[in-house]
Design a protein around this motif. Structure first.
Motif, PDB file in Angstrom:
ATOM      1  N   SER A 228     -38.399   9.362  10.752  1.00  0.00           N
ATOM      2  CA  SER A 228     -38.467   9.485   9.298  1.00  0.00           C
ATOM      3  C   SER A 228     -38.923   8.168   8.682  1.00  0.00           C
ATOM      4  O   SER A 228     -38.714   7.095   9.251  1.00  0.00           O
ATOM      5  CB  SER A 228     -37.100   9.883   8.726  1.00  0.00           C
ATOM      6  N   LEU A 252     -35.640  18.834   6.568  1.00  0.00           N
ATOM      7  CA  LEU A 252     -36.290  19.939   7.270  1.00  0.00           C
ATOM      8  C   LEU A 252     -35.826  21.288   6.744  1.00  0.00           C
ATOM      9  O   LEU A 252     -36.642  22.175   6.448  1.00  0.00           O
ATOM     10  CB  LEU A 252     -36.004  19.840   8.772  1.00  0.00           C
ATOM     11  N   PHE A 255     -36.962  23.503   3.660  1.00  0.00           N
ATOM     12  CA  PHE A 255     -37.926  24.601   3.805  1.00  0.00           C
ATOM     13  C   PHE A 255     -37.281  25.942   3.450  1.00  0.00           C
ATOM     14  O   PHE A 255     -37.940  26.852   2.948  1.00  0.00           O
ATOM     15  CB  PHE A 255     -38.415  24.623   5.259  1.00  0.00           C
ATOM     16  N   GLU A 402     -45.629  22.230   9.581  1.00  0.00           N
ATOM     17  CA  GLU A 402     -44.488  22.823   8.903  1.00  0.00           C
ATOM     18  C   GLU A 402     -43.875  21.909   7.839  1.00  0.00           C
ATOM     19  O   GLU A 402     -43.534  22.332   6.739  1.00  0.00           O
ATOM     20  CB  GLU A 402     -43.434  23.191   9.948  1.00  0.00           C
ATOM     21  N   GLU A 403     -43.733  20.617   8.168  1.00  0.00           N
ATOM     22  CA  GLU A 403     -43.094  19.693   7.225  1.00  0.00           C
ATOM     23  C   GLU A 403     -43.960  19.438   5.995  1.00  0.00           C
ATOM     24  O   GLU A 403     -43.462  18.941   4.984  1.00  0.00           O
ATOM     25  CB  GLU A 403     -42.753  18.377   7.917  1.00  0.00           C
ATOM     26  N   ASN A 406     -42.558  21.103   2.947  1.00  0.00           N
ATOM     27  CA  ASN A 406     -41.444  20.432   2.280  1.00  0.00           C
ATOM     28  C   ASN A 406     -41.907  19.290   1.395  1.00  0.00           C
ATOM     29  O   ASN A 406     -41.403  19.109   0.282  1.00  0.00           O
ATOM     30  CB  ASN A 406     -40.461  19.901   3.328  1.00  0.00           C
ATOM     31  N   LEU A 457     -38.679  12.573   5.671  1.00  0.00           N
ATOM     32  CA  LEU A 457     -39.664  13.317   6.443  1.00  0.00           C
ATOM     33  C   LEU A 457     -40.421  12.359   7.363  1.00  0.00           C
ATOM     34  O   LEU A 457     -40.469  11.152   7.134  1.00  0.00           O
ATOM     35  CB  LEU A 457     -40.631  14.049   5.513  1.00  0.00           C
ATOM     36  N   THR A 461     -46.061  13.213   8.782  1.00  0.00           N
ATOM     37  CA  THR A 461     -46.149  14.107   7.627  1.00  0.00           C
ATOM     38  C   THR A 461     -46.688  13.366   6.416  1.00  0.00           C
ATOM     39  O   THR A 461     -47.519  13.892   5.668  1.00  0.00           O
ATOM     40  CB  THR A 461     -44.760  14.700   7.306  1.00  0.00           C
TER      41      THR A 461
END
Length: 511
Positions: A228, A252, A255, A402-403, A406, A457, A461
């Motif tokens: 992170s 995470l 989401f 995927e991240e 967010n 995150l 990302t």
């Protein structure tokens, strides 16, 4: 400066009623509540929670869900105040345009497109995985992909996106009814998971509740990118679990709460939005949070978090298979399949509404905002969005991003939270039916908490996010700024005044 101009709220409301570009108000409080549950109870419960427990939080994933729920609740209060003051499609984009100017509105709209497009494709990909799981559990050997010319198409995601695109073109109310049916089924499955799961709970599986931090897996470079941003900035070595893991898990599982900002995009299609929107949004959020916490307690109590971590793709079925209950695993696999269908539907609807709002303003081509005369739905835009999501879900490994969902959502939450303070200062005459309590305190706390979750995150990302912003800014300065209707109106008003000044100057010279 042109890029800092705000769009008058009265003009926003007038544009939403433009013939040929308006939407029909058909949704009730119940529809909104079910819509929130429909989009939230899906990947968050069936997949992402298990992944967060396995890789970040351990049994403390319950705390991760609670942190994410608080952050979402604070931000959603701000959304509710905005939505009752400006009940039109577009959500955070529209709110930002009215308070902080065109450039920031574009950035937020661009981030919403990132959130909704990526989420739609990722969830469709998950749907395809669960479809294959259902086939294997019932003993059917159905290939997950087909060869279409030179490319390999994963047909499950492509099929489900296509079906719901057609439903949305036929009408929002019809889509909501179909969504209600599927949502009731998946709530029943979730309750089944909770009841059966607690039968296998062992207290020792909750210990240690917050696992001790351990070195992250992978090569040095890979581990750093997966770390992170806040952990990297603090000088910590790349690690999993521990206190940073709990907050990384919260970032995470956030989401799981993205559905509620999508619900706000439907403000223009809601009957009596001043009352309906707050009731529907908060009822849905409360129900979803309770379900998430109960499921996460059952999940981490059934098996040690290390069992989940040993799986390549940990899900709820992983836990039930580990305790030997394959029948429950079949039910969950089916419930997951049903659950993700409604998520896809709401995300596709939200994506089309954000693009519609931006195209109304000229920042994207105006042709995209045309609605059908018979059903008052953005048919051509919905088909375009659905086609792109279907192709990306069926042809690419979009789940690696995927991240990105967010970070797009959280960035919008930060701006909307701060935008409430700006709105109250600039337009004290507005009297929305819902106001965030405690004055400026909660909006500021909301913005700070969302920023902190963003900082938790992964570094990779953030790198992808910066690239996405760079692409968005390029499009804005190359197209959006020059075609902005707000800029055209300003230029027209200025040109209408200028001849009068010239005439006065001429008269003065003659005298």
């Amino acid at each position: 400066m042109q890029i800092l101009r705000t769009k008058p709220i009265e003009q926003t409301l007038a544009d939403s009623d433009e013939p040929g570009r308006r939407l029909k108000r058909t949704l009730s409080t119940w529809d909104l509540m079910i819509m929130g549950i429909a989009v939230a109870v899906g990947a968050g419960i069936f997949s992402v929670g298990a992944k967060a427990a396995a890789n970040f939080s351990g049994p403390a994933v319950t705390v991760s869900f609670a942190i994410a729920a608080v952050a979402c609740a604070l931000a959603i209060m701000c959304y509710a105040e905005f939505a009752t003051a400006i009940p039109v499609a577009g959500s955070a984009y529209v709110f930002t345009y009215a308070t902080m100017g065109e450039l920031l509105a574009w950035i937020i709209g661009w981030n919403l497109i990132l959130e909704l497009f990526t989420a739609g494709a990722v969830v469709a990909k998950y749907w395809g995985l669960y479809l294959s799981k259902v086939f294997s559990l019932v003993g059917l050997n159905v290939p997950a992909s087909v060869q279409v010319g030179p490319v390999e198409l994963v047909w499950g995601p492509f099929l489900i996106v296509s079906i719901f695109t057609v439903l949305l073109v036929l009408g929002t109310k019809l889509s909501a009814r179909v969504g209600n049916f599927f949502t009731i089924i998946k709530i029943a499955v979730v309750l089944f998971v909770i009841v059966v799961g607690f039968m296998y709970v062992k207290a020792q599986n909750y210990a240690p509740f917050v696992p001790e931090a351990v070195p992250a897996h992978g090569t040095d470079g890979t581990a750093v990118l997966k770390q992170s941003l806040v952990a990297f900035a603090s000088g910590e070595a790349p690690a999993q679990y521990g206190l940073f893991g709990v907050f990384a898990g919260a970032a995470l599982v956030f989401f799981a709460f993205i559905g509620f900002d999508v619900v706000a995009t439907s403000a223009e299609e809601v009957r009596d939005p001043q009352k309906t929107l707050p009731r529907g949004i908060f009822a849905g959020l409360g129900a979803v949070t309770l379900l998430y916490i109960l499921v996460s307690l059952a999940l981490t109590g059934m098996v040690p978090y290390t069992t989940l971590a040993a799986a390549d793709q940990p899900t709820l079925t992983t836990a039930f298979e580990a305790v030997g209950n394959t029948d429950a695993a079949k039910v969950i696999a089916f419930g997951s399949l049903v659950g993700l269908t409604t998520v896809i539907m709401v995300l596709l609807m939200g994506l089309a509404r954000v693009v519609l709002a931006m195209s109304r303003d000229g920042l994207l081509p105006r042709a995209l905002s045309v609605t059908s005369e018979k059903r008052s739905t953005p048919a051509r835009l919905q088909i375009l969005c659905g086609a792109l999501v279907a192709l990306v879900a069926g042809l690419t490994q979009v789940d690696v991003l995927e991240e990105m969902i967010n970070i797009g959502t959280l960035s919008a939450f930060v701006v909307v939270s701060l935008g409430i303070i700006v709105l109250r200062r600039r337009r004290p005459d507005l009297k929305p039916s819902f106001r965030v309590p405690f004055g400026k305190v909660l909006p500021i706390v909301s913005a700070l908490l969302c920023l902190y979750l963003m900082a938790n995150l992964a570094i990779e990302t953030w790198i992808y996010f910066v690239v996405w912003l760079a692409i968005g800014l390029t499009i804005y300065f190359a197209y959006g700024r020059g075609h902005s209707r707000l800029n055209e109106r300003f230029a027209a008003a200025r040109s209408a005044v200028t001849p009068d000044h010239e005439a006065l100057d001429s008269a003065s010279v003659q005298e």
